[in-house]
Design an enzyme around this catalytic site. Sequence first.
Site, mmCIF file in Angstrom:
data_model
loop_
_atom_site.group_PDB
_atom_site.id
_atom_site.type_symbol
_atom_site.label_atom_id
_atom_site.label_comp_id
_atom_site.label_asym_id
_atom_site.label_seq_id
_atom_site.Cartn_x
_atom_site.Cartn_y
_atom_site.Cartn_z
ATOM 1 C CB VAL A 1 -0.956 0.032 1.251
ATOM 2 C CG1 VAL A 1 -2.026 -1.066 1.081
ATOM 3 C CG2 VAL A 1 -0.195 -0.024 2.624
ATOM 4 C CB SER A 2 0.586 4.392 -1.604
ATOM 5 O OG SER A 2 0.303 3.777 -2.863
ATOM 6 C CB ALA A 3 -0.017 6.137 3.163
ATOM 7 C CD GLN B 1 -3.175 4.040 1.217
ATOM 8 O OE1 GLN B 1 -2.085 3.345 0.821
ATOM 9 N NE2 GLN B 1 -3.875 4.650 0.492
#
Length: 97
Positions: free
Chosen positions: A9-11, A14
Amino acid sequence: MAIYFYARVSAFDQNLDRQLVAASERKIPTENVFTEKLSGKDTKRPELHRLMAIVKSGDDVIVESISRFARNTKDLLGLVEKLNAKEFNLCQVFSEN
Protein backbone atom coordinates in the site's frame (compact mmCIF):
# COMPACT_ATOMS: atom_id res chain seq x y z
CA MET A 1 9.03 -24.47 -6.96
CA ALA A 2 7.85 -21.88 -4.42
CA ILE A 3 5.01 -19.38 -4.56
CA TYR A 4 5.48 -15.87 -3.18
CA PHE A 5 3.07 -12.99 -2.74
CA TYR A 6 3.94 -9.28 -2.74
CA ALA A 7 1.51 -6.81 -1.16
CA ARG A 8 1.97 -3.05 -0.95
CA VAL A 9 0.00 0.00 0.00
CA SER A 10 1.17 3.54 -0.59
CA ALA A 11 0.92 4.93 2.92
CA PHE A 12 1.43 3.70 6.45
CA ASP A 13 -2.19 4.41 7.42
CA GLN A 14 -3.58 2.31 4.54
CA ASN A 15 -4.73 -1.26 5.01
CA LEU A 16 -3.16 -4.40 3.51
CA ASP A 17 -6.03 -6.68 4.55
CA ARG A 18 -7.64 -7.16 1.13
CA GLN A 19 -4.32 -8.21 -0.40
CA LEU A 20 -3.47 -10.47 2.55
CA VAL A 21 -6.86 -12.19 2.26
CA ALA A 22 -6.04 -12.88 -1.39
CA ALA A 23 -2.73 -14.49 -0.34
CA SER A 24 -4.46 -16.53 2.34
CA GLU A 25 -7.13 -17.74 -0.09
CA ARG A 26 -4.34 -19.09 -2.29
CA LYS A 27 -2.81 -20.81 0.75
CA ILE A 28 0.49 -19.02 0.39
CA PRO A 29 2.58 -19.58 3.53
CA THR A 30 2.94 -16.42 5.60
CA GLU A 31 6.73 -16.63 5.37
CA ASN A 32 6.33 -16.27 1.58
CA VAL A 33 4.23 -13.10 1.83
CA PHE A 34 6.16 -9.84 1.54
CA THR A 35 4.41 -6.64 2.60
CA GLU A 36 5.28 -2.96 2.46
CA LYS A 37 3.68 0.35 3.32
CA LEU A 38 5.64 2.57 0.97
CA SER A 39 4.87 4.63 -2.08
CA GLY A 40 5.50 2.83 -5.35
CA LYS A 41 7.48 5.84 -6.53
CA ASP A 42 10.09 4.95 -3.92
CA THR A 43 12.47 2.53 -5.63
CA LYS A 44 13.96 1.63 -2.25
CA ARG A 45 11.33 -0.94 -1.30
CA PRO A 46 13.23 -3.30 1.04
CA GLU A 47 10.70 -6.13 0.96
CA LEU A 48 10.50 -6.09 -2.82
CA HIS A 49 14.29 -6.21 -3.00
CA ARG A 50 14.36 -9.04 -0.45
CA LEU A 51 11.79 -10.96 -2.48
CA MET A 52 13.71 -10.43 -5.72
CA ALA A 53 16.88 -11.70 -4.02
CA ILE A 54 15.40 -15.02 -2.90
CA VAL A 55 13.25 -16.13 -5.83
CA LYS A 56 14.76 -18.66 -8.16
CA SER A 57 14.02 -20.37 -11.44
CA GLY A 58 10.55 -21.91 -11.52
CA ASP A 59 9.14 -19.85 -8.65
CA ASP A 60 5.91 -17.86 -8.97
CA VAL A 61 5.40 -14.31 -7.72
CA ILE A 62 1.80 -13.24 -7.28
CA VAL A 63 0.49 -9.71 -6.83
CA GLU A 64 -3.09 -8.55 -6.57
CA SER A 65 -2.57 -5.95 -9.28
CA ILE A 66 0.30 -4.55 -11.29
CA SER A 67 -0.13 -1.22 -9.48
CA ARG A 68 0.89 -2.92 -6.22
CA PHE A 69 4.05 -4.27 -7.86
CA ALA A 70 5.20 -1.36 -10.02
CA ARG A 71 4.48 2.35 -10.02
CA ASN A 72 4.61 2.91 -13.77
CA THR A 73 5.54 1.24 -17.04
CA LYS A 74 9.25 2.06 -16.69
CA ASP A 75 9.34 0.54 -13.19
CA LEU A 76 7.41 -2.52 -14.42
CA LEU A 77 9.75 -3.07 -17.35
CA GLY A 78 12.77 -2.90 -15.05
CA LEU A 79 11.23 -5.48 -12.71
CA VAL A 80 10.26 -7.72 -15.65
CA GLU A 81 13.83 -7.58 -16.88
CA LYS A 82 15.08 -8.73 -13.47
CA LEU A 83 12.46 -11.48 -13.33
CA ASN A 84 13.38 -12.75 -16.77
CA ALA A 85 17.07 -12.81 -15.87
CA LYS A 86 16.28 -15.04 -12.88
CA GLU A 87 14.05 -17.27 -15.03
CA PHE A 88 11.10 -17.33 -12.70
CA ASN A 89 7.47 -16.74 -13.51
CA LEU A 90 6.74 -13.05 -13.78
CA CYS A 91 3.50 -12.48 -11.91
CA GLN A 92 0.12 -14.02 -11.71
CA VAL A 93 -2.17 -11.06 -11.57
CA PHE A 94 -5.76 -11.51 -10.52
CA SER A 95 -8.58 -9.02 -10.59
CA GLU A 96 -9.47 -6.68 -7.75
CA ASN A 97 -13.15 -7.72 -7.79
